[in-house]
Design a protein around this motif. Structure first.
Motif, PDB file in Angstrom:
ATOM      1  N   ASN A 170      32.571  66.409 -10.882  1.00 21.87           N
ATOM      2  CA  ASN A 170      32.971  67.491 -10.221  1.00 21.87           C
ATOM      3  C   ASN A 170      33.285  68.677 -10.776  1.00 21.87           C
ATOM      4  O   ASN A 170      32.824  69.870  -9.825  1.00 21.87           O
ATOM      5  N   ASP A 171      33.190  68.819 -11.613  1.00 19.24           N
ATOM      6  CA  ASP A 171      33.377  70.227 -12.658  1.00 19.24           C
ATOM      7  C   ASP A 171      31.896  70.630 -12.299  1.00 19.24           C
ATOM      8  O   ASP A 171      31.457  71.620 -12.726  1.00 19.24           O
ATOM      9  N   LEU A 172      30.839  70.291 -13.372  1.00 17.21           N
ATOM     10  CA  LEU A 172      29.944  70.678 -12.685  1.00 17.21           C
ATOM     11  C   LEU A 172      29.233  70.638 -10.818  1.00 17.21           C
ATOM     12  O   LEU A 172      28.855  71.669 -11.340  1.00 17.21           O
ATOM     13  N   LEU A 173      29.492  70.329  -9.852  1.00 15.40           N
ATOM     14  CA  LEU A 173      29.098  70.639  -8.563  1.00 15.40           C
ATOM     15  C   LEU A 173      30.158  72.504  -8.842  1.00 15.40           C
ATOM     16  O   LEU A 173      29.407  72.874  -8.248  1.00 15.40           O
ATOM     17  N   TRP A 174      31.333  71.936  -8.918  1.00 20.03           N
ATOM     18  CA  TRP A 174      31.969  73.644  -8.938  1.00 20.03           C
ATOM     19  C   TRP A 174      31.635  74.644  -9.002  1.00 20.03           C
ATOM     20  O   TRP A 174      31.590  75.281  -8.799  1.00 20.03           O
ATOM     21  N   SER A 175      31.037  73.956 -10.776  1.00 14.94           N
ATOM     22  CA  SER A 175      30.285  74.897 -11.220  1.00 14.94           C
ATOM     23  C   SER A 175      29.353  75.621 -11.518  1.00 14.94           C
ATOM     24  O   SER A 175      28.507  76.933 -11.600  1.00 14.94           O
ATOM     25  N   GLY A 176      28.249  75.066 -10.096  1.00 17.58           N
ATOM     26  CA  GLY A 176      27.391  75.323  -9.637  1.00 17.58           C
ATOM     27  C   GLY A 176      25.987  74.916 -10.178  1.00 17.58           C
ATOM     28  O   GLY A 176      25.512  75.390  -9.786  1.00 17.58           O
ATOM     29  N   ALA A 177      26.230  73.883 -10.714  1.00 17.81           N
ATOM     30  CA  ALA A 177      24.876  72.977 -11.970  1.00 17.81           C
ATOM     31  C   ALA A 177      24.561  72.391 -11.363  1.00 17.81           C
ATOM     32  O   ALA A 177      23.471  71.314 -12.005  1.00 17.81           O
ATOM     33  N   LEU A 178      25.185  71.531 -10.267  1.00 20.13           N
ATOM     34  CA  LEU A 178      24.329  70.241  -9.383  1.00 20.13           C
ATOM     35  C   LEU A 178      24.096  70.930  -8.124  1.00 20.13           C
ATOM     36  O   LEU A 178      24.649  70.958  -7.472  1.00 20.13           O
ATOM     37  N   ARG A 235      23.228  68.760  -4.346  1.00 22.03           N
ATOM     38  CA  ARG A 235      24.020  67.486  -3.753  1.00 22.03           C
ATOM     39  C   ARG A 235      23.781  66.078  -3.969  1.00 22.03           C
ATOM     40  O   ARG A 235      24.944  64.472  -4.458  1.00 22.03           O
ATOM     41  N   ASP A 236      22.235  65.908  -3.776  1.00 18.07           N
ATOM     42  CA  ASP A 236      21.444  64.545  -4.402  1.00 18.07           C
ATOM     43  C   ASP A 236      22.199  64.213  -6.246  1.00 18.07           C
ATOM     44  O   ASP A 236      22.715  62.633  -6.110  1.00 18.07           O
ATOM     45  N   GLU A 237      21.721  65.583  -6.638  1.00 23.67           N
ATOM     46  CA  GLU A 237      22.310  64.732  -8.161  1.00 23.67           C
ATOM     47  C   GLU A 237      23.572  65.018  -8.227  1.00 23.67           C
ATOM     48  O   GLU A 237      23.769  63.875  -9.256  1.00 23.67           O
ATOM     49  N   PHE A 238      24.711  65.240  -8.111  1.00 21.80           N
ATOM     50  CA  PHE A 238      26.379  64.894  -8.041  1.00 21.80           C
ATOM     51  C   PHE A 238      26.646  63.555  -7.317  1.00 21.80           C
ATOM     52  O   PHE A 238      26.878  63.000  -8.488  1.00 21.80           O
ATOM     53  N   MET A 239      25.668  62.887  -6.364  1.00 27.71           N
ATOM     54  CA  MET A 239      25.886  61.972  -5.200  1.00 27.71           C
ATOM     55  C   MET A 239      25.564  61.089  -6.944  1.00 27.71           C
ATOM     56  O   MET A 239      25.949  59.935  -6.626  1.00 27.71           O
ATOM     57  N   ASP A 240      24.036  61.131  -6.849  1.00 25.81           N
ATOM     58  CA  ASP A 240      23.821  60.339  -8.244  1.00 25.81           C
ATOM     59  C   ASP A 240      24.267  60.206  -9.556  1.00 25.81           C
ATOM     60  O   ASP A 240      24.382  58.536  -9.754  1.00 25.81           O
ATOM     61  N   MET A 241      25.001  60.891 -10.047  1.00 26.97           N
ATOM     62  CA  MET A 241      25.868  61.269 -11.133  1.00 26.97           C
ATOM     63  C   MET A 241      26.553  60.296 -11.213  1.00 26.97           C
ATOM     64  O   MET A 241      26.874  58.999 -11.879  1.00 26.97           O
ATOM     65  N   VAL A 242      27.229  60.210  -9.885  1.00 30.58           N
ATOM     66  CA  VAL A 242      28.974  59.109  -9.891  1.00 30.58           C
ATOM     67  C   VAL A 242      28.852  57.667  -9.224  1.00 30.58           C
ATOM     68  O   VAL A 242      28.568  57.066 -10.079  1.00 30.58           O
ATOM     69  N   GLN A 243      27.275  57.558  -8.811  1.00 23.13           N
ATOM     70  CA  GLN A 243      27.378  56.593  -8.023  1.00 23.13           C
ATOM     71  C   GLN A 243      26.094  55.621  -9.543  1.00 23.13           C
ATOM     72  O   GLN A 243      26.357  54.143  -9.349  1.00 23.13           O
ATOM     73  N   ASN A 244      26.240  55.640 -10.031  1.00 26.61           N
ATOM     74  CA  ASN A 244      24.683  55.346 -11.789  1.00 26.61           C
ATOM     75  C   ASN A 244      25.776  54.224 -11.688  1.00 26.61           C
ATOM     76  O   ASN A 244      25.871  53.432 -12.379  1.00 26.61           O
ATOM     77  N   VAL A 245      26.808  55.175 -12.174  1.00 29.53           N
ATOM     78  CA  VAL A 245      28.029  54.644 -12.786  1.00 29.53           C
ATOM     79  C   VAL A 245      28.670  53.404 -12.208  1.00 29.53           C
ATOM     80  O   VAL A 245      28.795  52.149 -12.508  1.00 29.53           O
ATOM     81  N   MET A 246      29.315  54.004 -10.733  1.00 31.53           N
ATOM     82  CA  MET A 246      29.325  52.253 -10.152  1.00 31.53           C
ATOM     83  C   MET A 246      28.717  51.417  -9.721  1.00 31.53           C
ATOM     84  O   MET A 246      28.943  50.118 -10.156  1.00 31.53           O
ATOM     85  N   GLY A 247      27.800  51.775  -9.700  1.00 33.61           N
ATOM     86  CA  GLY A 247      26.231  51.132  -9.597  1.00 33.61           C
ATOM     87  C   GLY A 247      26.206  50.044 -11.252  1.00 33.61           C
ATOM     88  O   GLY A 247      26.137  48.662 -10.782  1.00 33.61           O
ATOM     89  N   ARG A 248      26.209  49.985 -12.388  1.00 40.74           N
ATOM     90  CA  ARG A 248      25.844  49.948 -13.359  1.00 40.74           C
ATOM     91  C   ARG A 248      27.017  48.609 -13.647  1.00 40.74           C
ATOM     92  O   ARG A 248      26.791  47.759 -13.968  1.00 40.74           O
ATOM     93  N   VAL A 249      28.503  48.734 -13.516  1.00 42.42           N
ATOM     94  CA  VAL A 249      29.804  48.147 -12.792  1.00 42.42           C
ATOM     95  C   VAL A 249      29.154  47.236 -12.057  1.00 42.42           C
ATOM     96  O   VAL A 249      29.864  45.944 -12.896  1.00 42.42           O
ATOM     97  N   VAL A 250      28.761  46.855 -10.762  1.00 42.03           N
ATOM     98  CA  VAL A 250      28.573  46.032  -9.924  1.00 42.03           C
ATOM     99  C   VAL A 250      27.477  45.132 -10.578  1.00 42.03           C
ATOM    100  O   VAL A 250      28.119  43.482 -10.843  1.00 42.03           O
ATOM    101  N   GLU A 251      26.668  45.524 -11.427  1.00 39.50           N
ATOM    102  CA  GLU A 251      25.106  44.569 -11.954  1.00 39.50           C
ATOM    103  C   GLU A 251      26.382  44.049 -13.514  1.00 39.50           C
ATOM    104  O   GLU A 251      25.775  42.924 -12.920  1.00 39.50           O
ATOM    105  N   LYS A 252      26.864  44.407 -13.642  1.00 37.57           N
ATOM    106  CA  LYS A 252      27.594  43.830 -15.329  1.00 37.57           C
ATOM    107  C   LYS A 252      28.421  42.264 -14.647  1.00 37.57           C
ATOM    108  O   LYS A 252      28.453  40.447 -15.387  1.00 37.57           O
ATOM    109  N   ASN A 253      29.027  42.412 -13.270  1.00 39.85           N
ATOM    110  CA  ASN A 253      30.022  41.651 -12.689  1.00 39.85           C
ATOM    111  C   ASN A 253      29.233  40.400 -12.180  1.00 39.85           C
ATOM    112  O   ASN A 253      29.860  39.887 -11.657  1.00 39.85           O
TER     113      ASN A 253
END
Length: 213
Positions: free
Chosen positions: A185-193, A195-213
């Motif tokens: 969010n900090d990166l998105l609001w500051s203009g550094a990301l 739309r796709d980069e923002f979505m991928d940055m969050v989804q990648n971590v959520m996906g890794r949690v699912v893979e572990k389980n």
């Protein structure tokens, strides 16, 4: 998000597009960290240098009474094509929890002290003190009418007939995913990301949690 562990859905996509539109229209200041702090916003508002600000209840104690008397609380502006009217709800959640270890509770010499401490933490006295000093609304039903500051009264009246939705943080599948969301969010609001980069940055971590389980 809770059902399928997917961050990308119509709601999150609309929110990201709305943020990018604000950036495009130069509504967002360049120094988002400094200008976005709650203390900074309320100070500007108290000095009548800001016409409208966003504030959570923990900022209520910072409002000057004379400014609060002129204040009108309004819902968060509605995204034009969204179906839910923002006038009918607010967001809220538990901001404090207590964890007692099994080992400490089993120790009878400590149990009495633990009970006394927890009883005090959850007493009306402490809840009223926290409400008065910071604006944290008590989770339990109790008489808060003794607070007579204008901004407190207006806030309490505003949420009286509103449905309360959980904070978005409760819908992430791990603390790590939520922390990644905040950083993104900090990166998105500051203009550094984008739309796709923002979505991928969050989804990648959520996906890794699912893979572990």
């Amino acid at each position: 998000m809770k059902l399928n562990n997917k961050f990308e859905n119509p709601g999150t996509l609309k929110a990201v597009d709305a943020i990018l539109e604000l950036r495009k229209n130069r509504v967002i200041p360049n120094n988002t960290i400094y200008e976005g702090s709650f203390d900074r916003q309320v100070d500007l508002y108290n000095n009548r240098k800001a016409a409208i600000i966003f504030a959570f209840t923990w900022s209520l104690a910072r409002f000057n009474d004379d400014v609060a008397k002129d204040t009108v609380i309004i819902p968060i502006p509605r995204i034009s094509d969204e179906s839910i009217d923002t006038r009918n709800f607010t967001i809220g959640g538990v901001s404090q929890s207590i964890c007692i270890s099994k080992k400490a509770w089993a120790d009878l010499s400590k149990r009495e002290a633990i009970i006394k401490l927890i009883d005090w933490i959850f007493s009306d006295e402490v809840f009223i003190a926290r409400y008065r000093e910071s604006g944290s609304f008590p989770a339990k039903k109790m008489d808060i009418s003794i607070i007579d500051k204008p901004i407190y009264i207006k806030s309490a009246n505003y949420i009286k007939n509103s449905e309360i939705y959980d904070l978005h943080e409760f819908y992430f599948n791990s603390l790590g995913a939520f922390n990644q969301f905040k950083e993104a969010n900090d990166l998105l609001w500051s203009g550094a990301l984008s739309r796709d980069e923002f979505m991928d940055m969050v989804q990648n971590v959520m996906g890794r949690v699912v893979e572990k389980n």
